[in-house]
Design a protein around this motif. Structure first.
Motif, short mmCIF file in Angstrom:
data_model
loop_
_atom_site.label_atom_id
_atom_site.label_comp_id
_atom_site.label_asym_id
_atom_site.label_seq_id
_atom_site.Cartn_x
_atom_site.Cartn_y
_atom_site.Cartn_z
N GLU A 1 0.86 -1.17 0.00
CA GLU A 1 0.00 0.00 0.00
C GLU A 1 0.89 1.22 0.00
O GLU A 1 1.34 1.68 1.03
N GLU A 2 1.16 1.78 -1.19
CA GLU A 2 2.11 2.88 -1.29
C GLU A 2 1.66 4.11 -0.50
O GLU A 2 2.46 4.85 0.03
N ARG A 3 0.34 4.33 -0.43
CA ARG A 3 -0.13 5.56 0.20
C ARG A 3 0.10 5.56 1.71
O ARG A 3 0.12 6.61 2.33
N THR A 4 0.24 4.37 2.32
CA THR A 4 0.46 4.31 3.76
C THR A 4 1.82 3.73 4.11
O THR A 4 2.14 3.59 5.28
N ASP A 5 2.58 3.39 3.15
CA ASP A 5 3.85 2.71 3.37
C ASP A 5 4.92 3.68 3.85
O ASP A 5 5.23 4.66 3.19
N PRO A 6 5.55 3.40 5.00
CA PRO A 6 6.59 4.29 5.50
C PRO A 6 7.84 4.30 4.63
O PRO A 6 8.67 5.20 4.75
N LEU A 7 7.99 3.32 3.72
CA LEU A 7 9.15 3.28 2.84
C LEU A 7 8.92 4.05 1.54
O LEU A 7 9.81 4.13 0.71
N ALA A 8 7.73 4.60 1.37
CA ALA A 8 7.41 5.32 0.14
C ALA A 8 8.42 6.43 -0.20
O ALA A 8 8.71 6.66 -1.37
N PRO A 9 8.99 7.14 0.79
CA PRO A 9 9.99 8.17 0.45
C PRO A 9 11.21 7.63 -0.28
O PRO A 9 11.96 8.40 -0.87
N TYR A 10 11.42 6.30 -0.24
CA TYR A 10 12.57 5.71 -0.90
C TYR A 10 12.25 5.27 -2.33
O TYR A 10 13.05 4.59 -2.96
N ALA A 11 11.09 5.68 -2.82
CA ALA A 11 10.70 5.30 -4.17
C ALA A 11 11.72 5.82 -5.17
O ALA A 11 12.27 6.92 -5.04
N SER A 12 11.99 5.01 -6.20
CA SER A 12 12.95 5.38 -7.23
C SER A 12 12.23 6.07 -8.38
O SER A 12 11.07 5.78 -8.67
N LYS A 13 12.91 7.00 -9.05
CA LYS A 13 12.32 7.69 -10.19
C LYS A 13 12.20 6.73 -11.38
O LYS A 13 13.15 6.06 -11.75
N ILE A 14 11.01 6.66 -11.94
CA ILE A 14 10.74 5.76 -13.06
C ILE A 14 10.55 6.60 -14.33
O ILE A 14 9.75 7.53 -14.35
N THR A 15 11.30 6.25 -15.38
CA THR A 15 11.22 7.02 -16.63
C THR A 15 10.28 6.39 -17.65
O THR A 15 9.79 7.08 -18.54
N LEU A 16 10.01 5.10 -17.53
CA LEU A 16 9.11 4.46 -18.50
C LEU A 16 7.65 4.62 -18.05
O LEU A 16 7.36 4.93 -16.89
N THR A 17 6.72 4.43 -18.96
CA THR A 17 5.30 4.47 -18.66
C THR A 17 4.82 3.05 -18.36
O THR A 17 4.85 2.19 -19.25
#
Length: 275
Positions: free
Chosen positions: A25-41
């Motif tokens: 659950e990305e919206r509540t996940d405490p690790l969400a700030p570590y998300a990587s930038k994605i360039t593809l769609t």
């Protein structure tokens, strides 16, 4: 601890990918700030294909198998080990987060008997009977030598990566989807992967693991499909190291069975009680 010895220990089918729980659950996940930038769609069809391929590589029910790990340099065997591996792999459903745990017991050679390795999401411990207690393995140490082979074998591409179909290409006598993957989370070992999956069967055929600047680091070939755990699965994965000429690792699987290993076995404190 000797770096070569450590790399042999960690280069197993057990270094499970951290983001399995992270993407529940990305919206509540405490690790969400570590998300990587994605360039593809992201492509829903690509996600559907790799989800089917993931389930061929390993089931969601708890299971156990024997793994012969053979490190090769050309025709020469460098190291060889036999391991007993118990795994739990589950996808996130509703309120439940995804989960991956792996317990590896060393069977051969005799000098390694009694050693064990435990992977529990982002935590990894090594135990040797000669030591007072299990040793935690840092993330940086997972990048030594062959250690990241574990991430290659156990990576859940569906949850660890965003994906898009690049097209179709021949894979020997069959046709494959060629799929581009980009990691969702910074702590996934390989930033990019190109993945070939057979069009008709959805069998994994080959994957190339790359750096951020598209340098191929390792290539995995999924080979020798045999019936196991209710369907045909690769009984061998060959991992070729692009940075070391003639160097590759054979991971040969046998004796797979569904087995619900007690959860207490996947606790660090229990490693010292294993026999």
């Amino acid at each position: 601890m000797n770096h070569r010895f450590l790399s042999t220990l960690l280069g197993l089918a057990l270094a499970v990918p951290l983001p399995l729980a992270a993407v529940a659950e990305e919206r509540t996940d405490p690790l969400a700030p570590y998300a990587s930038k994605i360039t593809l769609t992201p492509d829903p069809k690509a996600a559907e294909i790799i989800r089917a391929a993931d389930r061929i590589r390993f089931p969601e029910k708890p299971f156990r198998y024997l793994l012969d790990l053979v490190e090769m340099n050309g025709e020469t065997v460098v190291t060889q080990q036999r391991l007993d591996v118990a795994m739990r792999v589950s996808k996130p459903t509703g309120e439940r987060q995804g989960d991956v745990k792996a317990l590896v017991r060393f069977l051969e050679p005799q000098k390694d008997q009694g050693k064990a390795l435990l992977s529990n999401l982002d935590k990894l411990w090594f135990y040797d009977p000669r030591l007072k207690r299990p040793i935690p393995i840092a993330r940086q140490q997972r990048l030594i030598g062959q250690v990241s082979n574990g991430d290659i074998v156990a990576a859940d591409f569906d949850l660890s990566y965003a994906s898009a179909i690049l097209g179709k290409e021949p894979c020997g006598i069959v046709e494959c989807y060629k799929i581009a993957l980009e990691r969702r989370w910074q702590f996934v070992t390989y930033p990019k992967v190109t993945y070939w999956v057979e069009v008709e069967s959805k069998r994994p055929f080959k994957s190339e693991f790359m750096s951020t600047n598209d340098l191929i680091l390792k290539t995995a070939f999924y080979k020798d499909y045999k019936s196991a755990l209710g369907r045909d699965r690769p009984s061998e994965i060959v991992i070729v190291d692009a940075l070391q000429k003639n160097h590759f690792t054979r991971m040969i699987y046998s004796g797979a069975r569904f087995e619900d290993t007690p959860d207490v076995y996947f606790q660090r404190e229990y490693l010292e009680r294993l026999r």
